[in-house]
Design a protein around this motif. Sequence first.
Motif, PDB file in Angstrom:
ATOM      1  N   PRO A 307     -11.901  -1.030   1.919  1.00  0.00           N
ATOM      2  CA  PRO A 307     -11.573  -0.036   3.371  1.00  0.00           C
ATOM      3  C   PRO A 307      -9.376   0.198   2.998  1.00  0.00           C
ATOM      4  O   PRO A 307      -9.130  -0.313   2.302  1.00  0.00           O
ATOM      5  N   ASP A 308      -9.205   1.489   3.209  1.00  0.00           N
ATOM      6  CA  ASP A 308      -8.656   2.801   2.987  1.00  0.00           C
ATOM      7  C   ASP A 308      -7.707   2.112   4.888  1.00  0.00           C
ATOM      8  O   ASP A 308      -8.370   2.680   5.906  1.00  0.00           O
ATOM      9  N   ARG A 309      -6.863   1.113   5.075  1.00  0.00           N
ATOM     10  CA  ARG A 309      -6.083   1.378   6.355  1.00  0.00           C
ATOM     11  C   ARG A 309      -5.010   1.942   6.820  1.00  0.00           C
ATOM     12  O   ARG A 309      -4.076   1.185   7.402  1.00  0.00           O
ATOM     13  N   THR A 310      -4.550   3.138   5.973  1.00  0.00           N
ATOM     14  CA  THR A 310      -3.221   3.573   6.119  1.00  0.00           C
ATOM     15  C   THR A 310      -3.629   4.094   7.180  1.00  0.00           C
ATOM     16  O   THR A 310      -2.313   5.358   7.485  1.00  0.00           O
ATOM     17  N   ASN A 311      -3.942   4.972   7.411  1.00  0.00           N
ATOM     18  CA  ASN A 311      -4.473   6.007   8.495  1.00  0.00           C
ATOM     19  C   ASN A 311      -3.554   7.219   8.334  1.00  0.00           C
ATOM     20  O   ASN A 311      -2.809   7.696   8.972  1.00  0.00           O
ATOM     21  N   GLY A 312      -3.937   7.513   7.171  1.00  0.00           N
ATOM     22  CA  GLY A 312      -3.658   9.252   6.915  1.00  0.00           C
ATOM     23  C   GLY A 312      -2.169   9.082   6.500  1.00  0.00           C
ATOM     24  O   GLY A 312      -1.462   9.953   5.739  1.00  0.00           O
ATOM     25  N   MET A 313      -2.003   7.978   5.055  1.00  0.00           N
ATOM     26  CA  MET A 313      -0.271   7.910   5.221  1.00  0.00           C
ATOM     27  C   MET A 313       0.251   8.525   3.254  1.00  0.00           C
ATOM     28  O   MET A 313      -0.785   8.764   3.113  1.00  0.00           O
ATOM     29  N   PRO A 314       0.823   9.187   3.872  1.00  0.00           N
ATOM     30  CA  PRO A 314       1.146   9.956   2.400  1.00  0.00           C
ATOM     31  C   PRO A 314       1.167   9.287   1.462  1.00  0.00           C
ATOM     32  O   PRO A 314       1.430   8.253   1.089  1.00  0.00           O
ATOM     33  N   ARG A 315       0.453   9.851   0.650  1.00  0.00           N
ATOM     34  CA  ARG A 315       0.780   9.095  -0.859  1.00  0.00           C
ATOM     35  C   ARG A 315       2.391   9.088  -2.024  1.00  0.00           C
ATOM     36  O   ARG A 315       2.333   8.068  -2.022  1.00  0.00           O
ATOM     37  N   GLU A 316       3.117   9.860  -1.305  1.00  0.00           N
ATOM     38  CA  GLU A 316       4.329   9.306  -1.601  1.00  0.00           C
ATOM     39  C   GLU A 316       5.011   8.389  -0.871  1.00  0.00           C
ATOM     40  O   GLU A 316       5.777   7.474  -0.828  1.00  0.00           O
ATOM     41  N   GLN A 317       4.702   7.828  -0.152  1.00  0.00           N
ATOM     42  CA  GLN A 317       4.934   6.498   0.939  1.00  0.00           C
ATOM     43  C   GLN A 317       4.003   5.661   0.530  1.00  0.00           C
ATOM     44  O   GLN A 317       4.836   4.194   0.895  1.00  0.00           O
ATOM     45  N   TYR A 318       3.576   5.456  -0.623  1.00  0.00           N
ATOM     46  CA  TYR A 318       2.364   4.371  -0.986  1.00  0.00           C
ATOM     47  C   TYR A 318       3.765   3.735  -1.566  1.00  0.00           C
ATOM     48  O   TYR A 318       4.881   4.253  -2.457  1.00  0.00           O
ATOM     49  N   LEU A 319       3.790   2.007  -1.253  1.00  0.00           N
ATOM     50  CA  LEU A 319       4.944   1.626  -2.149  1.00  0.00           C
ATOM     51  C   LEU A 319       4.282   1.115  -3.846  1.00  0.00           C
ATOM     52  O   LEU A 319       3.424   0.802  -4.284  1.00  0.00           O
ATOM     53  N   LEU A 320       5.413   2.492  -4.192  1.00  0.00           N
ATOM     54  CA  LEU A 320       5.244   2.421  -5.861  1.00  0.00           C
ATOM     55  C   LEU A 320       4.293   2.507  -7.147  1.00  0.00           C
ATOM     56  O   LEU A 320       3.678   2.288  -7.435  1.00  0.00           O
ATOM     57  N   ASP A 321       3.367   3.530  -5.616  1.00  0.00           N
ATOM     58  CA  ASP A 321       2.556   4.172  -6.984  1.00  0.00           C
ATOM     59  C   ASP A 321       1.298   3.368  -5.520  1.00  0.00           C
ATOM     60  O   ASP A 321      -0.301   3.309  -6.240  1.00  0.00           O
ATOM     61  N   SER A 322       1.387   1.856  -5.290  1.00  0.00           N
ATOM     62  CA  SER A 322       0.317   0.848  -5.636  1.00  0.00           C
ATOM     63  C   SER A 322      -0.630   1.107  -4.157  1.00  0.00           C
ATOM     64  O   SER A 322       0.348   1.237  -2.778  1.00  0.00           O
TER      65      SER A 322
END
Length: 422
Positions: A307-322
Amino acid sequence: MRRTAVLTLAAALGAGVLSASAAQAETAALRSVMFVGNNWDGTATIVDAVTHEPLRTIDTIPDRDARMTEILTHPDKLAFYLAINQGVGEGHDQYTDDMFSTPDGTLVAVSRPSFADVVGIDLATGSIVWRFPMEGYRADHMAVSPDGTRLLVSDSTANKVHELDLRTGVKLREFASGDTPHESNYTRDGSRIFHASIGRVYTPVDRPELGVAYDTEKGERVFQIVDNATFAVTERWDMGKELAEAGYLGMSSAVRPMAIAPDERYVYLQVSFFHGFVEFDTQAPDPTVTYPGEPTVGAVTRVVPLPDRTNGMPREQYLLDSAHHGIAIDRTGTTLCVAGTMDDYAALVDRASGRYSILDVGAKPYWATDGPSGDECWVSISGDDRVAVLDYATGQQVATVPVGDHPQRVRPGVITEDALAS
């Protein structure tokens, strides 16, 4: 009379029994523990691996003043120190990344990203016994050989992995990696090393729609197998290409943490931005080989989404691409334990079916590793400064352990009872 009988029996059994007794005494003096690296604190919490009780906290940066003097007087080192703080460290220094203890439980080696080194710390005194500076400007993940004598450390900006003598810190060998070498794992017999590089995860160019610019900016990202006898790279794959060949287009080439199945043929890989993991068969014949130099084996056999529970968070906000950073497999090879970093959960996944259960363990789970028995999965909850212990058999969280600021790597090890009491 009783004393005479005991002495007579001891004499009859001889030196062999006495030697065995000495060995048992030595074994009994060791405590099985988990070392939890508190990255932003510059400490490590030592936790009893059986009772889950925090036993002691050690200082991993007792030489901080000396290291800062060195950094402040070298402009190149200062530039990288500040960049690590603002980028990889999210505004914090990275003091404690990875840790492995010696088999006798007297010393622990610690990689320190902000100080670009590895140090050996005496567990009884807390003093630094040896120090190995990186050739580059940042130290990262480590691995320990099955016999506990050799240490691998990723030199992030030098694009290589150093092999050190764990007891002395003396460099023995090295092998080449891609951009930003990351995790290494030995096979059980120590004959091979599985290694991956993650590329420049700190760059802002995070969308594959950018095409060539995206690939060029991220650098070379490879998953490779190294022969431990020669340190030659025997197989090397670009996982993004392997995924595309299997029909999974637009996925990253950057292999994050990995879990190796007991047969050491199948490897379970996390890749950047993906909520889930990839199953890779290192021995499958590769029908796509078209020119000399390509690996002749290896293929993606399955991709398991979670499951992806980031609710549409932009990829740029992922922690070090993780999306997810941390994966382990139980001793039977039937269940995988996944740290859902950006999703704030841990997942226990049935290896055969891919069915999963989700446990809401807290903010930003950042690592998953097995305890010494292989029956429990330890997950660092970096946003909440604690560690969750999950039972593979029941699928339940059985303990939560308070630790220091921003726990990341968790590793099993041993410490002497004398060092604990000192």
